[in-house]
Design an enzyme around this catalytic site. Sequence first.
Site, PDB file in Angstrom:
ATOM      1  N   ASP A  48       0.954  -1.058   0.058  1.00 54.74           N
ATOM      2  CA  ASP A  48      -0.312  -0.028   0.063  1.00 54.74           C
ATOM      3  C   ASP A  48       0.996   1.189  -0.018  1.00 54.74           C
ATOM      4  O   ASP A  48       2.130   1.089   0.543  1.00 54.74           O
ATOM      5  CB  ASP A  48      -1.033   0.092   1.275  1.00 54.74           C
ATOM      6  CG  ASP A  48      -2.070   1.089   0.970  1.00 54.74           C
ATOM      7  OD1 ASP A  48      -2.542   1.279  -0.054  1.00 54.74           O
ATOM      8  OD2 ASP A  48      -2.811   1.295   1.900  1.00 54.74           O
ATOM      9  N   GLY A  49       0.192   2.395  -0.580  1.00 56.10           N
ATOM     10  CA  GLY A  49       0.803   3.589  -0.309  1.00 56.10           C
ATOM     11  C   GLY A  49       0.030   4.497  -0.022  1.00 56.10           C
ATOM     12  O   GLY A  49      -1.155   4.514  -0.054  1.00 56.10           O
ATOM     13  N   GLU A  76       2.447   3.773  -4.284  1.00 53.00           N
ATOM     14  CA  GLU A  76       1.793   2.542  -4.650  1.00 53.00           C
ATOM     15  C   GLU A  76       2.663   1.579  -5.389  1.00 53.00           C
ATOM     16  O   GLU A  76       3.126   0.359  -4.965  1.00 53.00           O
ATOM     17  CB  GLU A  76       0.493   2.585  -5.149  1.00 53.00           C
ATOM     18  CG  GLU A  76      -0.532   3.292  -4.362  1.00 53.00           C
ATOM     19  CD  GLU A  76      -1.546   2.282  -3.569  1.00 53.00           C
ATOM     20  OE1 GLU A  76      -1.000   1.236  -3.297  1.00 53.00           O
ATOM     21  OE2 GLU A  76      -2.392   2.960  -2.991  1.00 53.00           O
ATOM     22  N   HIS A 111      -9.117  -0.249   2.273  1.00 55.65           N
ATOM     23  CA  HIS A 111      -9.956  -0.127   3.487  1.00 55.65           C
ATOM     24  C   HIS A 111     -11.266  -0.778   3.273  1.00 55.65           C
ATOM     25  O   HIS A 111     -12.445  -0.497   3.850  1.00 55.65           O
ATOM     26  CB  HIS A 111     -10.338   1.540   3.194  1.00 55.65           C
ATOM     27  CG  HIS A 111      -9.177   2.239   3.074  1.00 55.65           C
ATOM     28  ND1 HIS A 111      -8.201   2.526   4.268  1.00 55.65           N
ATOM     29  CD2 HIS A 111      -8.739   2.991   2.048  1.00 55.65           C
ATOM     30  CE1 HIS A 111      -7.197   3.275   3.766  1.00 55.65           C
ATOM     31  NE2 HIS A 111      -7.471   3.335   2.501  1.00 55.65           N
ATOM     32  N   ASP A 167      -1.529  -0.329   5.064  1.00 57.55           N
ATOM     33  CA  ASP A 167      -1.764   0.990   5.079  1.00 57.55           C
ATOM     34  C   ASP A 167      -1.328   1.700   6.476  1.00 57.55           C
ATOM     35  O   ASP A 167      -1.026   3.041   6.111  1.00 57.55           O
ATOM     36  CB  ASP A 167      -3.559   1.211   5.150  1.00 57.55           C
ATOM     37  CG  ASP A 167      -3.972   2.542   5.363  1.00 57.55           C
ATOM     38  OD1 ASP A 167      -3.781   3.246   4.270  1.00 57.55           O
ATOM     39  OD2 ASP A 167      -4.297   2.747   6.127  1.00 57.55           O
TER      40      ASP A 167
END
Length: 157
Positions: free
Chosen positions: A7-8, A45, A118, A128
């Site tokens: 994740d970014g 990302e 999410h 995240d």
Amino acid sequence: MIEIYTDGAASGNPGPGGYGVVLRSGPYEKELSGGFRMTTNNRMELLAVIVGLSAIKKPGEQVTVYSDSKYVVDSVEKKWVFGWVKTGFKGKKNKDLWKRFLDVYKLHKVNFIWIKGHNAHPENERCDVLAVAAGKNKAALAIDYEFEAERNNPSLL
């Protein structure tokens, strides 16, 4: 079989940001993260995938990358990035990172799976947390030289 979750994150887009990676091979797991003072979500990302693939020591591994980034997953799975190579990445953002990606991508047998972000996916949620924390750690933020140079003077790159 190696699994990489990525994740970014960026606050401001552009703004400070970070990436988070969880690597898993059998019972072994490793977390990686890093942050930059000025970057974008898409760069983070993509960098997360690069960092994850670069951490694999033995070439030729079967790897599945899980990402919530349509930008990254679609660019590879729909083979867009290979067309960009033929045009020298003309008009494309993040060409420095896409070139780095291609260098590590070719070392392994990589499959991408898009997951909804999410959405209570444990590894994605952990990535995240790592990415956001890395982007907020002001004392450890690195400079994304390629991004800042291109942003300040696009004709340089």
